[in-house]
Motif scaffolding. Structure first.
Motif, PDB file in Angstrom:
ATOM      1  N   GLY A   1       0.612   7.255   6.610  1.00 55.20           N
ATOM      2  CA  GLY A   1       0.082   6.658   5.400  1.00 55.20           C
ATOM      3  C   GLY A   1       0.155   5.146   5.485  1.00 55.20           C
ATOM      4  O   GLY A   1       0.536   4.576   6.518  1.00 55.20           O
ATOM      5  N   ASN A   2      -0.210   4.467   4.401  1.00 61.46           N
ATOM      6  CA  ASN A   2      -0.167   3.008   4.422  1.00 61.46           C
ATOM      7  C   ASN A   2       0.235   2.458   3.067  1.00 61.46           C
ATOM      8  O   ASN A   2       0.100   3.135   2.033  1.00 61.46           O
ATOM      9  CB  ASN A   2      -1.518   2.432   4.868  1.00 61.46           C
ATOM     10  CG  ASN A   2      -2.658   2.856   3.971  1.00 61.46           C
ATOM     11  OD1 ASN A   2      -2.794   2.388   2.844  1.00 61.46           O
ATOM     12  ND2 ASN A   2      -3.490   3.778   4.467  1.00 61.46           N
ATOM     13  N   VAL A   3       0.745   1.242   3.110  1.00 62.19           N
ATOM     14  CA  VAL A   3       1.162   0.520   1.910  1.00 62.19           C
ATOM     15  C   VAL A   3       0.453  -0.825   1.906  1.00 62.19           C
ATOM     16  O   VAL A   3       0.533  -1.574   2.889  1.00 62.19           O
ATOM     17  CB  VAL A   3       2.687   0.314   1.873  1.00 62.19           C
ATOM     18  CG1 VAL A   3       3.091  -0.472   0.632  1.00 62.19           C
ATOM     19  CG2 VAL A   3       3.417   1.650   1.914  1.00 62.19           C
ATOM     20  N   THR A   4      -0.224  -1.141   0.822  1.00 56.57           N
ATOM     21  CA  THR A   4      -0.871  -2.440   0.688  1.00 56.57           C
ATOM     22  C   THR A   4       0.138  -3.445   0.143  1.00 56.57           C
ATOM     23  O   THR A   4       0.768  -3.205  -0.898  1.00 56.57           O
ATOM     24  CB  THR A   4      -2.077  -2.364  -0.261  1.00 56.57           C
ATOM     25  OG1 THR A   4      -3.019  -1.428   0.262  1.00 56.57           O
ATOM     26  CG2 THR A   4      -2.748  -3.720  -0.394  1.00 56.57           C
ATOM     27  N   ILE A   5       0.294  -4.555   0.860  1.00 53.92           N
ATOM     28  CA  ILE A   5       1.230  -5.612   0.449  1.00 53.92           C
ATOM     29  C   ILE A   5       0.411  -6.815   0.015  1.00 53.92           C
ATOM     30  O   ILE A   5      -0.347  -7.383   0.810  1.00 53.92           O
ATOM     31  CB  ILE A   5       2.172  -5.991   1.601  1.00 53.92           C
ATOM     32  CG1 ILE A   5       2.915  -4.753   2.106  1.00 53.92           C
ATOM     33  CG2 ILE A   5       3.162  -7.061   1.167  1.00 53.92           C
ATOM     34  CD1 ILE A   5       3.717  -4.996   3.374  1.00 53.92           C
ATOM     35  N   ALA A   6       0.552  -7.209  -1.238  1.00 53.83           N
ATOM     36  CA  ALA A   6      -0.189  -8.341  -1.792  1.00 53.83           C
ATOM     37  C   ALA A   6       0.776  -9.487  -2.078  1.00 53.83           C
ATOM     38  O   ALA A   6       1.784  -9.310  -2.778  1.00 53.83           O
ATOM     39  CB  ALA A   6      -0.916  -7.930  -3.071  1.00 53.83           C
ATOM     40  N   LEU A   7       0.474 -10.660  -1.520  1.00 55.13           N
ATOM     41  CA  LEU A   7       1.314 -11.841  -1.696  1.00 55.13           C
ATOM     42  C   LEU A   7       0.546 -12.905  -2.463  1.00 55.13           C
ATOM     43  O   LEU A   7      -0.649 -13.127  -2.208  1.00 55.13           O
ATOM     44  CB  LEU A   7       1.741 -12.399  -0.333  1.00 55.13           C
ATOM     45  CG  LEU A   7       2.351 -11.411   0.668  1.00 55.13           C
ATOM     46  CD1 LEU A   7       2.612 -12.100   1.994  1.00 55.13           C
ATOM     47  CD2 LEU A   7       3.619 -10.788   0.113  1.00 55.13           C
ATOM     48  N   SER A   8       1.231 -13.584  -3.370  1.00 52.41           N
ATOM     49  CA  SER A   8       0.621 -14.683  -4.106  1.00 52.41           C
ATOM     50  C   SER A   8       1.703 -15.676  -4.506  1.00 52.41           C
ATOM     51  O   SER A   8       2.890 -15.318  -4.600  1.00 52.41           O
ATOM     52  CB  SER A   8      -0.115 -14.173  -5.347  1.00 52.41           C
ATOM     53  OG  SER A   8       0.789 -13.537  -6.231  1.00 52.41           O
ATOM     54  N   THR A   9       1.311 -16.916  -4.709  1.00 52.90           N
ATOM     55  CA  THR A   9       2.277 -17.949  -5.065  1.00 52.90           C
ATOM     56  C   THR A   9       1.591 -19.093  -5.795  1.00 52.90           C
ATOM     57  O   THR A   9       0.368 -19.286  -5.663  1.00 52.90           O
ATOM     58  CB  THR A   9       2.979 -18.499  -3.804  1.00 52.90           C
ATOM     59  OG1 THR A   9       3.989 -19.426  -4.201  1.00 52.90           O
ATOM     60  CG2 THR A   9       1.989 -19.196  -2.887  1.00 52.90           C
ATOM     61  N   GLU A  10       2.376 -19.825  -6.562  1.00 54.40           N
ATOM     62  CA  GLU A  10       1.898 -21.040  -7.220  1.00 54.40           C
ATOM     63  C   GLU A  10       2.480 -22.284  -6.547  1.00 54.40           C
ATOM     64  O   GLU A  10       2.273 -23.399  -7.020  1.00 54.40           O
ATOM     65  CB  GLU A  10       2.291 -21.018  -8.705  1.00 54.40           C
ATOM     66  CG  GLU A  10       1.626 -19.887  -9.486  1.00 54.40           C
ATOM     67  CD  GLU A  10       2.012 -19.886 -10.955  1.00 54.40           C
ATOM     68  OE1 GLU A  10       2.850 -20.740 -11.334  1.00 54.40           O
ATOM     69  OE2 GLU A  10       1.489 -19.048 -11.715  1.00 54.40           O
ATOM     70  N   GLU A  11       3.169 -22.077  -5.435  1.00 55.62           N
ATOM     71  CA  GLU A  11       3.764 -23.193  -4.692  1.00 55.62           C
ATOM     72  C   GLU A  11       2.688 -23.958  -3.915  1.00 55.62           C
ATOM     73  O   GLU A  11       1.586 -23.447  -3.667  1.00 55.62           O
ATOM     74  CB  GLU A  11       4.816 -22.667  -3.714  1.00 55.62           C
ATOM     75  CG  GLU A  11       5.930 -21.859  -4.327  1.00 55.62           C
ATOM     76  CD  GLU A  11       6.993 -22.712  -4.980  1.00 55.62           C
ATOM     77  OE1 GLU A  11       7.035 -23.941  -4.701  1.00 55.62           O
ATOM     78  OE2 GLU A  11       7.786 -22.163  -5.771  1.00 55.62           O
ATOM     79  N   ASP A  12       3.033 -25.172  -3.530  1.00 53.71           N
ATOM     80  CA  ASP A  12       2.166 -25.947  -2.644  1.00 53.71           C
ATOM     81  C   ASP A  12       2.340 -25.412  -1.224  1.00 53.71           C
ATOM     82  O   ASP A  12       3.420 -25.496  -0.646  1.00 53.71           O
ATOM     83  CB  ASP A  12       2.544 -27.430  -2.709  1.00 53.71           C
ATOM     84  CG  ASP A  12       1.655 -28.303  -1.828  1.00 53.71           C
ATOM     85  OD1 ASP A  12       0.643 -27.781  -1.304  1.00 53.71           O
ATOM     86  OD2 ASP A  12       1.976 -29.497  -1.654  1.00 53.71           O
ATOM     87  N   THR A  13       1.283 -24.870  -0.667  1.00 57.11           N
ATOM     88  CA  THR A  13       1.364 -24.211   0.642  1.00 57.11           C
ATOM     89  C   THR A  13       0.863 -25.097   1.787  1.00 57.11           C
ATOM     90  O   THR A  13       0.525 -24.586   2.856  1.00 57.11           O
ATOM     91  CB  THR A  13       0.572 -22.898   0.623  1.00 57.11           C
ATOM     92  OG1 THR A  13      -0.816 -23.200   0.379  1.00 57.11           O
ATOM     93  CG2 THR A  13       1.087 -21.968  -0.463  1.00 57.11           C
TER      94      THR A  13
END
Length: 254
Positions: free
Chosen positions: A89-101
């Motif tokens: 099976g699979n797992v979707t990993i979603a990343l988000s940030t409000e930091e300065d990247t």
């Protein structure tokens, strides 16, 4: 006389001069000096201090979510099958940030044991530093992946498939961001939102079990046929009564 003069005229300074001092051995006892050991200990402690990064010292924050599983931290959890890519099976990993990247370089994703899978397992205990945190280290999976983080972007998505080396347990995802100097600059966890359960890969599948059963049945059948053939077709030995008898007489001369 000249030979005697040769041996007695050797300068005493050469014969009696003390050995040169050594960094590793003391002059009096010729035992090892503690200086190299102290230097080694200092170097080791410095390297350890540099390697151990405390979670509390990582300034940035990154949001980690697993939207493909049920958003719950209490059982029952979404079940993800481990195994080969064709069956896992699979797992979707979603990343988000409000930091300065702007200075972000990579993000490392790790699989971490949920508290329910840490009970009575000290080798899965939570530690306060990244390198020593055995909660997020499995014998068969040190990390999910380290992937590039494009400078200036604030979102990233990754699909994780647990391999056959992933143990059966309840997990969540950890994300650690590093800059070009490999300094940790941001961290995040999905454990506040959702856990999921990985179902361990069965090393013996149904096809292999069926093949083993067939081979076992054939072996027993072959053994039975052998004994029947041996009983029916093997020639019985002739009776001892039909065989001629012989006698041997030994005469002794006096």
């Amino acid at each position: 006389a000249n030979l005697f003069f040769f041996f007695t005229s050797t300068p005493p300074a050469i014969l009696l001069s003390p050995p040169a001092p050594s960094l590793f051995f003391s002059q009096k006892s010729q035992t090892m000096s503690p200086l190299p050991l102290l230097l080694l200990l200092a170097l080791t402690s410095t390297m350890h201090a540099h390697a151990a990064t405390l979670y509390a010292d990582i300034p940035g924050v990154i949001d980690v979510a697993t939207p493909s599983v049920d958003q719950t931290t209490t059982a029952p959890f979404s079940e993800i099958q481990a195994g080969a890519p064709s069956e896992a099976g699979n797992v979707t990993i979603a990343l988000s940030t409000e930091e300065d990247t702007a200075d972000w370089s990579t993000v490392t994703l790790r699989l971490c044991y949920a508290p329910i899978s840490q009970v009575d397992r000290k080798w899965r205990s939570t530690k306060d530093n990244v390198q020593g945190n055995t909660q997020c280290k499995q014998p068969g999976l040190k990390k999910i992946a380290t992937i590039p983080w494009e400078s200036g972007t604030n979102t990233l998505e990754y699909t994780f498939q647990p391999s056959e080396n992933v143990a059966e347990a309840v997990y969540f995802i950890e994300a650690l961001v590093q800059n070009a100097n490999e300094t940790y600059v941001a961290k995040g966890f999905s454990g506040q939102k959702a856990f999921f359960q990985v179902i361990g890969w069965e090393a013996v599948d149904a096809g292999l079990i069926t093949a083993a059963a067939v081979l076992s049945a054939l072996s027993w059948a072959s053994l039975g046929i052998y004994f029947i053939k041996d009983y029916l077709f093997t020639k019985k030995p002739t009776s001892m009564s039909n065989s001629p008898s012989f006698s041997m007489t030994t005469s002794l001369k006096s």
